[in-house]
Structures are given as structure tokens and as C-alpha cells.
Design an enzyme around this catalytic site. Structure first.
Site, mmCIF file in Angstrom:
data_model
loop_
_atom_site.group_PDB
_atom_site.id
_atom_site.type_symbol
_atom_site.label_atom_id
_atom_site.label_comp_id
_atom_site.label_asym_id
_atom_site.label_seq_id
_atom_site.Cartn_x
_atom_site.Cartn_y
_atom_site.Cartn_z
ATOM 1 N N GLY A 96 11.935 -24.323 9.054
ATOM 2 C CA GLY A 96 11.939 -24.146 10.345
ATOM 3 C C GLY A 96 13.130 -24.453 11.273
ATOM 4 N N ASN A 97 12.901 -24.283 12.436
ATOM 5 C CA ASN A 97 14.143 -24.530 13.423
ATOM 6 C C ASN A 97 13.387 -25.442 14.653
ATOM 7 O OD1 ASN A 97 13.490 -22.626 15.588
ATOM 8 N ND2 ASN A 97 13.704 -21.415 13.699
ATOM 9 N N ARG A 98 14.290 -25.924 15.337
ATOM 10 C CA ARG A 98 14.209 -26.873 16.573
ATOM 11 C C ARG A 98 13.488 -26.063 17.859
ATOM 12 N NH1 ARG A 98 18.863 -30.088 17.662
ATOM 13 N NH2 ARG A 98 17.486 -30.741 19.534
ATOM 14 N N SER A 99 13.371 -24.651 17.924
ATOM 15 C CA SER A 99 12.914 -24.042 18.906
ATOM 16 C C SER A 99 11.623 -24.479 19.471
ATOM 17 C CB SER A 99 12.853 -22.553 18.601
ATOM 18 O OG SER A 99 12.128 -21.781 19.850
#
Ligand code: CTP
Length: 408
Positions: free
Chosen positions: A203-206
Site C-alpha cells: 500500500g501507500n501512505r495516501s
């Protein structure tokens, strides 16, 4: 619109020069009414030059035209920025010992104040009481923000950024409330999650805050919005779900997001790709949880394959008159500036508008503020915004409106 900007004696007065400039640039007729103290921070010629109108602090000038009430009567909007603790107290008490005081008493227009002071003054019971009194009377407060104050202190008390004050003040007058009527907007937000196995993902931090702000800003301005939400802050999303002009659909992976955006784009006038889409997915997702027992050695290798570039695809299949907006999250490196990288991405993606922002360990993600440069298709800077994610969102829609009117 006839806008009166009251400026009072605080160091943030210098930021109000930019505020006045923004209003003038938007085509408003701006009259600055500084207090005598404000002029110790920014001089009268600056206010006259920037507002393109004569400026006075005195009720004894231009008496024949009853200037002390004329400004307040003519105003469609009054903004006081910065509003010091002293001015807020005077406003709460209804004092009118200068031109700003008489103007404020004479006006029927919405009044927006942007307080600025040290944290102790902001938290003092007198100020708390004055603010409550003013709010009860319908005065709108913007900020103060939490951040660095003069003299090295930090905390709540910093004047909000001019873009935010202007956005909220214009929203208060309804000036922006319906400038996207009939526009069908599709906005993607949040970060995709690419499964590795039933329990793990890449995933990513958005947090989706910026994309959701883009969706809400459009809906508040009367557009019909489809918000395609990947993984987002659910608290922030609930605000959008509650909006009557926003429909929310969910998408987990980049492929799901691509499918949802693809379906919706056909009927959209504007598509904004604010989602942080994974560039790669795991080639073979395991149905069983990967276990260390099965690993051949001390590490494992995940084979990743590239996802389709949704934004580039949208640009390729863009209908006549359809506007495609992208974001660029950059960490400038190797001597390249943020703008250099943004321009390269603008050329590569071909979007009508690219919102370039710098990200880092402590920048961009999850925050309530953002610093963005908007580039057009040729890489020209259309606007720069350093403010709340809502202010960035409104600037994007202002730019979209500009492109739409040029396309007509
Ligand atoms: N984007 C997309 N599809 C992808 C990857 C990105 O539509 N598979 C969109 C994002 O929604 C954003 C824009 O492309 O609007 C730029 O995303 P960004 O992550 O900054 O750039 P990348 O294309 O991933 O390029 P790079 O990783 O090289 O910076």
C-alpha cells in the site's frame, strides 16, 4: 464583488497583501481599510498599489461622501485579516473609533475574520468570549492555524493562509457556490492496496484527504460528483458520503480503480486522478497466507508486474472538451527541482492540468495542508497554492473553469 479588507496591527499584515492581490486577480473591487497600527507593519502606498484604490484610516477624510458608513454600506463582503485580539474585542463591543470600526458597524454584508495572535492571547477567556459573541452574531472565523508564531513560539494563533481565507470568504457569500452547475465530475482518491496474500498487501501512505477535498469542493460548487475512493481516512470520507451531490464507490486495487474510473469517465466532463495508484502489483497473489516455513532461504522475492497508467489512458481516450487532471507526488533529487520533475511528468502524462506537490517523510501525506503548483498541458505554471487541502481543491476547480471557458 465589492470587498472591504480590514487590516489590523499584526505582523501577519504582510500576508494580507497577497490576500488583496488574490481578490483583485479574481476581478473583485477591493477597498483596504487599515487601522493606524496596521500601517506600522505595511505602509499605505502598498495597500493603494495592490488594491488599485485610495486608502485611508480616517473617518475625517472624504466626509462629503460619508465615507465612514459608505464603505460598509457598499460592501458585499468584509474580511478582517489579520484580526488582532484588540480588534476582535472592539468588534465584540461595537466600538467605532476609526474607519474600520464604523465600516463594520455600517455593513450588512457577511463579515469574515482571520484572527492572528500569540497562543496565550487566543486562549485568554476575554478573547474566547469575544469570539463566541462574534460567532453568535454571524461573523465567520477562519483559523487561526497551528504553527510557527513570531519570536520562535509555536501553537494556535497563526493567521490562516490567504488562499484559505479567500476561499472561505467567497464561499460565505455564495459567490462560488454554483459556478460548476451541470458539471459531471469524477474524482479518484486515496491509496490502492495490492494484495500479496489474503492478509498482506502493498500500500501507500495516501489518506485520500486531498482527493476528498477536491470532490467536496466541486459538490459545494454545484457539480455532480462521483468519488471513487480507494483506501482512505474513513472519517474524512463520511463527510463526502453525507453530501447530497457526492456519490461514493469503492475500489481496492489499481485494477479495480482503473475499471471504476474507466466506466465513469465516459459520462464525465472532468476527471481528477488524485488517487495514489500503485505502479506495480504482485504477479501471482497467493490464496494461502505466505508462510516462513515454505520459504527456501532467509528472504523471499515478490515478483511485481506493472499496472496500467490510468491517467495516461484517460488522456488518450479523452473526449472533445473533456478535462483530465492529474497529480504528481515528487521527491526532488539529483539536482532536479520540483518544477523540473513536474514539467517532465506533465509532458509524459499529457493531462490538461497537473497538480505537483512535494512529498516526503513528513510532507504531503495525511496532513491537512498542501503546497501545490498547478501546471497546464504545456508545463506553464497556472497557480501556486500553499494552504489547506480545500484551498488547493478550489484552486484546481478555478483552473478547470479557466480551461472550460477557453475551450468554449
Ligand atoms: N496514476 C495513474 N495510474 C498509475 C499510476 C499513477 O493514473 N498506475 C496517476 C495518479 O493518480 C496521479 C498521476 O498518475 O494523478 C501521477 O502519479 P505519480 O505517482 O506522481 O506518478 P507515476 O505515474 O507513478 O510516476 P513515478 O512513479 O515515476 O513518479
Amino acid at each position: 464583488m465589492f470587498v472591504v479588507v480590514g487590516v489590523t496591527g499584526g505582523i501577519a499584515a504582510y500576508k494580507s497583501v497577497h490576500l488583496v492581490r488574490l481578490l483583485v486577480k479574481e476581478g473583485h473591487e477591493v477597498h483596504v481599510v487599515p487601522t493606524a497600527d496596521a500601517l506600522r507593519f505595511v505602509g499605505l502606498p502598498t495597500w493603494e498599489a495592490i488594491s488599485r484604490n485610495p486608502v485611508t484610516t480616517s473617518v475625517h477624510e472624504d466626509v462629503a461622501r460619508v465615507r465612514h458608513v459608505a464603505l460598509g454600506q457598499s460592501a458585499d463582503l468584509v474580511i478582517v485579516a489579520p484580526a488582532t485580539a484588540n480588534t476582535l474585542a472592539k468588534m465584540a463591543a461595537g466600538l467605532a473609533d476609526d474607519l474600520l470600526g464604523t465600516t463594520l458597524l455600517a455593513t450588512m454584508a457577511p463579515v469574515v475574520v482571520a484572527p492572528a495572535m500569540h497562543t496565550e492571547m487566543w486562549r485568554h477567556p476575554a478573547t474566547v468570549h469575544n469570539i463566541a459573541t462574534l460567532r453568535e452574531r454571524g461573523v465567520i472565523t477562519v483559523g487561526p492555524d497551528d504553527g510557527a508564531l513570531t519570536g520562535g513560539d509555536s501553537g494556535p494563533g497563526r493567521m490562516s493562509e490567504p488562499e484559505q481565507i479567500v476561499a472561505e470568504a467567497l464561499a460565505a457569500t455564495g459567490a462560488r457556490s454554483a459556478d460548476l452547475t451541470g458539471v459531471r465530475a469524477v474524482v479518484s482518491a486515496g491509496g490502492t492496496r495490492e494484495p500479496i496474500d489474503p492478509v498482506r498487501f502493498i500500500g501507500n501512505r495516501s489518506s485520500g484527504k486531498q482527493g476528498i477535498a477536491v470532490a467536496l469542493a466541486a459538490a459545494d460548487r454545484d457539480a455532480d460528483v462521483l468519488l471513487i475512493a480507494a483506501h482512505v481516512d474513513e472519517g474524512v470520507l463520511s463527510e463526502a458520503s453525507a453530501h447530497p451531490r457526492v456519490e461514493v464507490v469503492r475500489a481496492g486495487t489499481a485494477a479495480e480503480l482503473a475499471a471504476a474510473v474507466g466506466d465513469a469517465a465516459a459520462g464525465a466532463d472532468v476527471v481528477v486522478m488524485a488517487a495514489a495508484v500503485a505502479d506495480y502489483r504482485v504477479a501471482e497473489v497467493s490464496d494461502a497466507k505466505l508462510s516462513k516455513d515454505a520459504a527456501a532461504g532467509p528472504g523471499i522475492t515478490l515478483h511485481l508486474v506493472e499496472n496500467d497508467d490510468i491517467l495516461a489512458g484517460l488522456v488518450q481516450s479523452r473526449r472533445d472538451g473533456q478535462i483530465v487532471v492529474g497529480f504528481a507526488a515528487e521527491t526532488p533529487q539529483d539536482g532536479e527541482t520540483l518544477l523540473d520533475r513536474g514539467r517532465r511528468k506533465a509532458a509524459r502524462k499529457g493531462a490538461d492540468l497537473l497538480a505537483v506537490n512535494q512529498v516526503g517523510w513528513a510532507q504531503g501525506f495525511e496532513a491537512d495542508r498542501n503546497e501545490v503548483t498547478l501546471l497546464d498541458a504545456s508545463g506553464e505554471v497556472v497557480a501556486t497554492v500553499d494552504g489547506t487541502k480545500r484551498a488547493v481543491a478550489d484552486a484546481i476547480w478555478d483552473a478547470v473553469r479557466g480551461i472550460r471557458s477557453r475551450n468554449k
